[in-house]
Design a protein around this motif. Structure first.
Motif, PDB file in Angstrom:
ATOM      1  N   GLY A  78       0.808  -1.223   0.000  1.00 20.32           N
ATOM      2  CA  GLY A  78       0.000   0.000   0.000  1.00 20.32           C
ATOM      3  C   GLY A  78       0.837   1.266   0.000  1.00 20.32           C
ATOM      4  N   TYR A  79       2.163   1.126   0.176  1.00 21.80           N
ATOM      5  CA  TYR A  79       3.040   2.301   0.063  1.00 21.80           C
ATOM      6  C   TYR A  79       3.304   2.606  -1.415  1.00 21.80           C
ATOM      7  CZ  TYR A  79       3.778   2.658   5.058  1.00 21.80           C
ATOM      8  OH  TYR A  79       3.586   2.851   6.396  1.00 21.80           O
ATOM      9  N   ASP A  80       2.489   2.000  -2.271  1.00 19.09           N
ATOM     10  CA  ASP A  80       2.554   2.230  -3.703  1.00 19.09           C
ATOM     11  C   ASP A  80       1.125   2.610  -4.119  1.00 19.09           C
ATOM     12  OD1 ASP A  80       1.925  -0.422  -2.840  1.00 19.09           O
ATOM     13  OD2 ASP A  80       2.258  -1.232  -4.847  1.00 19.09           O
ATOM     14  N   GLY A 121       6.305  10.981  -1.521  1.00 17.31           N
ATOM     15  CA  GLY A 121       7.523  10.920  -2.327  1.00 17.31           C
ATOM     16  C   GLY A 121       7.382  10.173  -3.630  1.00 17.31           C
ATOM     17  N   HIS A 122       6.450   9.220  -3.663  1.00 14.56           N
ATOM     18  CA  HIS A 122       6.317   8.397  -4.866  1.00 14.56           C
ATOM     19  C   HIS A 122       4.901   7.851  -4.962  1.00 14.56           C
ATOM     20  CE1 HIS A 122       7.886   5.942  -1.449  1.00 14.56           C
ATOM     21  NE2 HIS A 122       6.898   5.140  -1.795  1.00 14.56           N
ATOM     22  N   THR A 123       4.570   7.387  -6.162  1.00 17.99           N
ATOM     23  CA  THR A 123       3.284   6.701  -6.333  1.00 17.99           C
ATOM     24  C   THR A 123       3.606   5.290  -6.820  1.00 17.99           C
ATOM     25  OG1 THR A 123       3.096   7.251  -8.675  1.00 17.99           O
ATOM     26  CG2 THR A 123       2.184   8.854  -7.103  1.00 17.99           C
ATOM     27  N   ASN A 177      11.954   6.146  -6.066  1.00 16.76           N
ATOM     28  CA  ASN A 177      12.267   6.541  -4.694  1.00 16.76           C
ATOM     29  C   ASN A 177      12.678   5.377  -3.813  1.00 16.76           C
ATOM     30  OD1 ASN A 177      12.311   9.144  -3.846  1.00 16.76           O
ATOM     31  ND2 ASN A 177      10.500   8.962  -2.557  1.00 16.76           N
ATOM     32  N   PHE A 178      12.038   4.222  -4.008  1.00 15.60           N
ATOM     33  CA  PHE A 178      12.277   3.110  -3.096  1.00 15.60           C
ATOM     34  C   PHE A 178      12.374   1.847  -3.930  1.00 15.60           C
ATOM     35  CE2 PHE A 178      11.004   0.226   0.444  1.00 15.60           C
ATOM     36  CZ  PHE A 178      11.984   0.589   1.348  1.00 15.60           C
ATOM     37  N   PHE A 179      11.288   1.081  -4.064  1.00 18.63           N
ATOM     38  CA  PHE A 179      11.326  -0.048  -4.986  1.00 18.63           C
ATOM     39  C   PHE A 179      11.236   0.492  -6.423  1.00 18.63           C
ATOM     40  CE2 PHE A 179       9.242  -2.757  -1.473  1.00 18.63           C
ATOM     41  CZ  PHE A 179      10.467  -3.288  -1.075  1.00 18.63           C
ATOM     42  N   ASP A 218       5.570   9.399   5.136  1.00 15.56           N
ATOM     43  CA  ASP A 218       6.538   8.419   4.655  1.00 15.56           C
ATOM     44  C   ASP A 218       7.748   9.110   4.020  1.00 15.56           C
ATOM     45  OD1 ASP A 218       6.812   5.472   3.951  1.00 15.56           O
ATOM     46  OD2 ASP A 218       7.105   6.377   1.975  1.00 15.56           O
ATOM     47  N   MET A 219       8.945   8.684   4.377  1.00 16.36           N
ATOM     48  CA  MET A 219      10.194   9.173   3.777  1.00 16.36           C
ATOM     49  C   MET A 219      10.174  10.702   3.596  1.00 16.36           C
ATOM     50  SD  MET A 219      10.748   6.126   0.961  1.00 16.36           S
ATOM     51  CE  MET A 219      12.322   6.686   0.369  1.00 16.36           C
ATOM     52  N   ALA A 220       9.783  11.380   4.668  1.00 22.15           N
ATOM     53  CA  ALA A 220       9.529  12.823   4.573  1.00 22.15           C
ATOM     54  C   ALA A 220      10.758  13.626   4.165  1.00 22.15           C
ATOM     55  CB  ALA A 220       9.000  13.339   5.914  1.00 22.15           C
ATOM     56  N   SER A 228       6.900  12.777  11.184  1.00 18.24           N
ATOM     57  CA  SER A 228       7.692  12.426  10.006  1.00 18.24           C
ATOM     58  C   SER A 228       8.488  11.157  10.205  1.00 18.24           C
ATOM     59  CB  SER A 228       8.669  13.562   9.702  1.00 18.24           C
ATOM     60  OG  SER A 228       9.348  13.944  10.867  1.00 18.24           O
ATOM     61  N   GLU A 229       8.586  10.401   9.125  1.00 17.08           N
ATOM     62  CA  GLU A 229       9.586   9.337   9.067  1.00 17.08           C
ATOM     63  C   GLU A 229      10.810  10.011   8.445  1.00 17.08           C
ATOM     64  OE1 GLU A 229      10.190   4.889   7.208  1.00 17.08           O
ATOM     65  OE2 GLU A 229       9.638   6.522   5.910  1.00 17.08           O
ATOM     66  N   TRP A 230      11.657  10.561   9.278  1.00 23.46           N
ATOM     67  CA  TRP A 230      12.813  11.332   8.803  1.00 23.46           C
ATOM     68  C   TRP A 230      14.046  10.891   9.596  1.00 23.46           C
ATOM     69  CZ3 TRP A 230      11.873  16.865   6.671  1.00 23.46           C
ATOM     70  CH2 TRP A 230      13.040  17.401   6.126  1.00 23.46           C
ATOM     71  N   ASN A 251       7.612  -1.210  14.388  1.00 21.23           N
ATOM     72  CA  ASN A 251       6.656  -0.848  13.343  1.00 21.23           C
ATOM     73  C   ASN A 251       6.678  -1.935  12.270  1.00 21.23           C
ATOM     74  OD1 ASN A 251       8.625  -0.251  11.382  1.00 21.23           O
ATOM     75  ND2 ASN A 251       8.593   1.929  11.792  1.00 21.23           N
ATOM     76  N   HIS A 252       5.946  -1.713  11.211  1.00 11.36           N
ATOM     77  CA  HIS A 252       5.782  -2.732  10.177  1.00 11.36           C
ATOM     78  C   HIS A 252       7.055  -2.982   9.374  1.00 11.36           C
ATOM     79  CE1 HIS A 252       5.306   1.214   8.554  1.00 11.36           C
ATOM     80  NE2 HIS A 252       5.554   0.720   7.341  1.00 11.36           N
ATOM     81  N   ASP A 253       8.110  -2.216   9.635  1.00  9.07           N
ATOM     82  CA  ASP A 253       9.360  -2.378   8.889  1.00  9.07           C
ATOM     83  C   ASP A 253      10.441  -3.083   9.693  1.00  9.07           C
ATOM     84  OD1 ASP A 253       8.404  -1.059   6.643  1.00  9.07           O
ATOM     85  OD2 ASP A 253       9.090   0.899   7.339  1.00  9.07           O
ATOM     86  N   MET A 254      10.192  -3.357  10.949  1.00  4.84           N
ATOM     87  CA  MET A 254      11.272  -3.971  11.739  1.00  4.84           C
ATOM     88  C   MET A 254      10.827  -5.243  12.450  1.00  4.84           C
ATOM     89  SD  MET A 254      11.829  -1.005  14.592  1.00  4.84           S
ATOM     90  CE  MET A 254      11.134   0.597  14.257  1.00  4.84           C
ATOM     91  N   GLY A 292      11.773  -9.540   4.399  1.00  5.62           N
ATOM     92  CA  GLY A 292      12.074  -9.880   5.799  1.00  5.62           C
ATOM     93  C   GLY A 292      11.115  -9.236   6.795  1.00  5.62           C
ATOM     94  N   ARG A 293      10.319  -8.271   6.328  1.00  7.93           N
ATOM     95  CA  ARG A 293       9.403  -7.570   7.238  1.00  7.93           C
ATOM     96  C   ARG A 293       8.112  -8.351   7.455  1.00  7.93           C
ATOM     97  NH1 ARG A 293       9.430  -1.948   3.887  1.00  7.93           N
ATOM     98  NH2 ARG A 293       8.702  -3.386   2.287  1.00  7.93           N
ATOM     99  N   THR A 294       7.886  -9.349   6.583  1.00  7.85           N
ATOM    100  CA  THR A 294       6.608 -10.062   6.592  1.00  7.85           C
ATOM    101  C   THR A 294       6.298 -10.679   7.959  1.00  7.85           C
ATOM    102  OG1 THR A 294       6.954 -10.504   4.252  1.00  7.85           O
ATOM    103  CG2 THR A 294       5.254 -11.817   5.337  1.00  7.85           C
ATOM    104  N   ALA A 351       6.798  -9.697  10.804  1.00  7.08           N
ATOM    105  CA  ALA A 351       6.350  -8.730  11.819  1.00  7.08           C
ATOM    106  C   ALA A 351       4.968  -8.167  11.477  1.00  7.08           C
ATOM    107  CB  ALA A 351       7.364  -7.594  11.928  1.00  7.08           C
ATOM    108  N   ARG A 352       4.357  -8.701  10.385  1.00  8.63           N
ATOM    109  CA  ARG A 352       3.080  -8.136   9.926  1.00  8.63           C
ATOM    110  C   ARG A 352       1.949  -9.162  10.006  1.00  8.63           C
ATOM    111  NH1 ARG A 352       5.184  -4.942   4.414  1.00  8.63           N
ATOM    112  NH2 ARG A 352       6.509  -3.460   5.512  1.00  8.63           N
ATOM    113  N   SER A 353       2.130 -10.212  10.765  1.00  7.84           N
ATOM    114  CA  SER A 353       1.127 -11.289  10.778  1.00  7.84           C
ATOM    115  C   SER A 353      -0.125 -10.840  11.534  1.00  7.84           C
ATOM    116  CB  SER A 353       1.727 -12.544  11.408  1.00  7.84           C
ATOM    117  OG  SER A 353       2.058 -12.285  12.748  1.00  7.84           O
TER     118      SER A 353
HETATM  119  C1  NOJ Z   1       8.773   3.445   4.621  1.00  8.75           C
HETATM  120  C2  NOJ Z   1       7.614   2.556   4.941  1.00  8.75           C
HETATM  121  O1  NOJ Z   1       7.467   2.456   6.328  1.00  8.75           O
HETATM  122  C3  NOJ Z   1       7.892   1.233   4.263  1.00  8.75           C
HETATM  123  O2  NOJ Z   1       7.005   0.237   4.693  1.00  8.75           O
HETATM  124  C4  NOJ Z   1       7.836   1.440   2.771  1.00  8.75           C
HETATM  125  O3  NOJ Z   1       8.193   0.237   2.123  1.00  8.75           O
HETATM  126  C5  NOJ Z   1       8.816   2.546   2.337  1.00  8.75           C
HETATM  127  N1  NOJ Z   1       8.789   3.691   3.195  1.00  8.75           N
HETATM  128  C6  NOJ Z   1       8.496   3.018   0.941  1.00  8.75           C
HETATM  129  O4  NOJ Z   1       7.324   3.775   0.928  1.00  8.75           O
END
Ligand code: NOJ
Length: 518
Positions: free
Chosen positions: A65-67, A105-107, A158-160, A213-215, A250-252, A321-324, A374-376, A378-380
């Motif tokens: 959903g970050y896309d 930052g991205h779509t 920006n990311f993927f 996100d990625m502010a 911010s995620e900064w 969080n959902h990334d760690m 690898g984040r999966t 932590a998202r169950s």
């Molecule tokens: C940070 C988000 O927390 C992460 O889940 C996402 O994959 C990247 N930004 C890209 O939007």
């Protein structure tokens, strides 16, 4: 503290909901808005009075959903915009607030803007993304997408690779590279207006603010962040004028920059120079009872940031969080209880990642789901009770969004409620102490009294006006002491034995945490 801070942030305690995995109301195996509504009382009884909801907009879900492919429309699997409006109303009816995840930052590459921008003929969206003038030119230091469309150019991501970067301009465009636009050019200005339009849309509907996100990544070639700070200051003026109560986090990871940009709060996270991982996520975390960790570098960085922010905003330390990785991957339940005594007595707004309050485990060995890699684990899906799929969903188990922890003894809310010493009950007690003492809340001052290299305990003083609270945390299984002028007599909260004073020193009991009025 900055007078423009929305007042509700003073005692806000956030609960992060990953919507896919929280509660499924329609038996399709994926969480949804009605499911969240059913569980609002649970969040409120825990003591959390604010929610951060991960992205829930239309998306091909290549990055959970970050896309985003439509910023103004919720993804069908969660419900409709009307359901979301109902969620806002239900949240507010309980005196709580809710912030969204804004991805500026991205779509997704499936967004209509990107499809139009990929056309070779000039149109309204030609400059919405960052394209070089030729497919053979790749910008230095930036990743690109190439060869996917008729348009002659490489597009910055920006990311993927499927997340093309929106064009907010370059801090100092290279005059020899005409495709690098300045932040004042028409394209970047239109992108900024489009961002405000999205924010206005949700704030008008009742959303209380955004986690961004990625502010820090918006303006390119902006090494020290000056261009991106200036951009966020424009957003700040817009919010001050139209939505002064909207909270911005911010995620900064660089609070001196983000707060200057007008954010109210910034996270210290698992990346960058914060030393956050030293606390809970490394070989010898400070919060392990082995007592081999080190908190000094984290505290030094924290103090540096705290000074630089000049009390103008909040530094937030999340439980995860959902990334760690889940806290529980490195710490046992007793250690997590002590970790929460720290998290819930620190300055700044606490953020609890769903499931951490019951010690949910990182699920090992899962195949990646929706770009989780690898984040999966932590998202169950949340574990509520002892019924099918731990009460998360009545769908058949193989339909669940992500497989759950299969241990028959997996933690659940139901079990945790019945055990006096569960993490859940500890978190509840801690929140209630925090909420009855201003000094412990977000904006109370913090002064570190003891945080030495490779040593225990950790001690700090929280204060607000006349109220002073001494916090002593000793995760290690050995007694630990430090010199202090204070006497820990009037205890307002304890895990383990109370601390004692002897010969000018405070002695903290093994595996203990205590708050004392001084
Ligand atoms: C940070 C988000 O927390 C992460 O889940 C996402 O994959 C990247 N930004 C890209 O939007």
């Amino acid at each position: 503290m900055d007078s423009r801070q929305p007042k509700w942030l003073g005692n806000a305690i956030f609960y992060e909901i990953y919507p896919q995995s929280f509660m499924d109301s329609n038996d399709d195996g994926t969480g949804d808005f009605q499911g969240i509504i059913q569980k609002l009382d649970y969040i409120s009884e825990l003591g959390c009075n604010a929610i951060w909801l991960n992205p829930c907009f239309e998306s091909p879900f290549n990055d959970a959903g970050y896309d985003v492919s439509d910023y103004k429309k919720t993804a069908e699997r969660y419900g409709t915009n009307e359901d979301l409006k109902q969620l806002f109303d239900e949240v507010h009816a309980r005196g709580m607030h809710i912030i969204f995840d804004l991805v500026p930052g991205h779509t997704s590459w499936e967004h209509k803007w990107f499809k139009e921008s990929s056309e070779s003929a000039r149109n309204e969206y030609t400059d919405r993304y960052i394209w070089t003038d030729s497919i053979w030119e790749e910008p230095e230091g930036l990743n690109t997408l190439r060869g996917l469309s008729e348009r002659d150019g490489s597009c910055v991501v920006n990311f993927f690779s499927h997340q093309p970067a929106l064009n907010y301009g370059f801090y100092k465009p290279d005059p020899d590279k005409k495709w690098q636009q300045s932040t004042d050019d028409e394209g970047p200005r239109a992108t900024l207006e489009a961002l405000k339009d999205i924010m206005r849309f949700w704030l008008d509907m009742g959303c209380d603010g955004f986690r961004v996100d990625m502010a820090g990544s918006l303006v390119k070639n902006d090494e020290d962040g000056k261009g991106t700070i200036a951009l966020w200051q424009k957003i700040r003026s817009f919010l001050d004028e139209e939505f002064p109560d909207a909270a911005m986090v911010s995620e900064w990871g660089e609070p001196d920059k983000s707060l200057k940009g007008g954010f109210h709060m910034d996270f210290l996270l698992h990346f960058g120079p914060s030393h956050y991982n030293d606390l809970f996520r490394c070989e010898e975390p400070f919060f392990s009872s082995r007592g081999k960790g080190d908190i000094s570098e984290f505290v030094n960085k924290y103090k540096e940031n705290y000074e630089k922010t000049e009390r103008k905003g909040l530094i937030c330390i999340p439980s995860g969080n959902h990334d760690m990785d889940r806290l529980r991957r490195f710490l046992n339940e007793d250690e997590i209880r002590i970790a929460f005594a720290f998290l819930l007595s620190m300055a700044g707004a606490p953020f609890i990642y769903y499931g951490d309050e019951i010690g949910m485990r990182y699920v090992e060995g899962l195949a990646s789901v929706e770009g989780g890699y690898g984040r999966t684990g932590a998202r169950s899906p949340m574990q509520w009770d002892s019924t099918k799929n731990a009460g998360f969903s009545r769908a058949s188990t193989d339909k669940l969004y992500i497989s759950q922890d299969s241990d028959p003894d997996r933690p659940t809310v139901l079990k945790a409620k019945s055990e006096e010493n569960s993490i859940l009950n500890e978190v509840k007690r801690l929140i209630s102490v925090r909420q009855s003492h201003k000094a412990l809340q977000s904006m109370g001052e913090i002064e570190f009294l003891y945080a030495e290299k490779n040593a225990y305990p950790l001690a700090y003083l929280r204060s607000e006006g006349e109220e002073k609270i001494l916090v002593i945390i000793n995760p290690s299984d050995k007694e630990a002491s430090f010199k202090s002028e204070y006497d820990p007599i009037t205890s307002i909260y304890n895990i383990g034995d109370k601390a004692l004073k002897s010969g000018g020193k405070i002695i903290a009991a093994p595996c203990s945490a205590g708050f004392y009025l001084v």
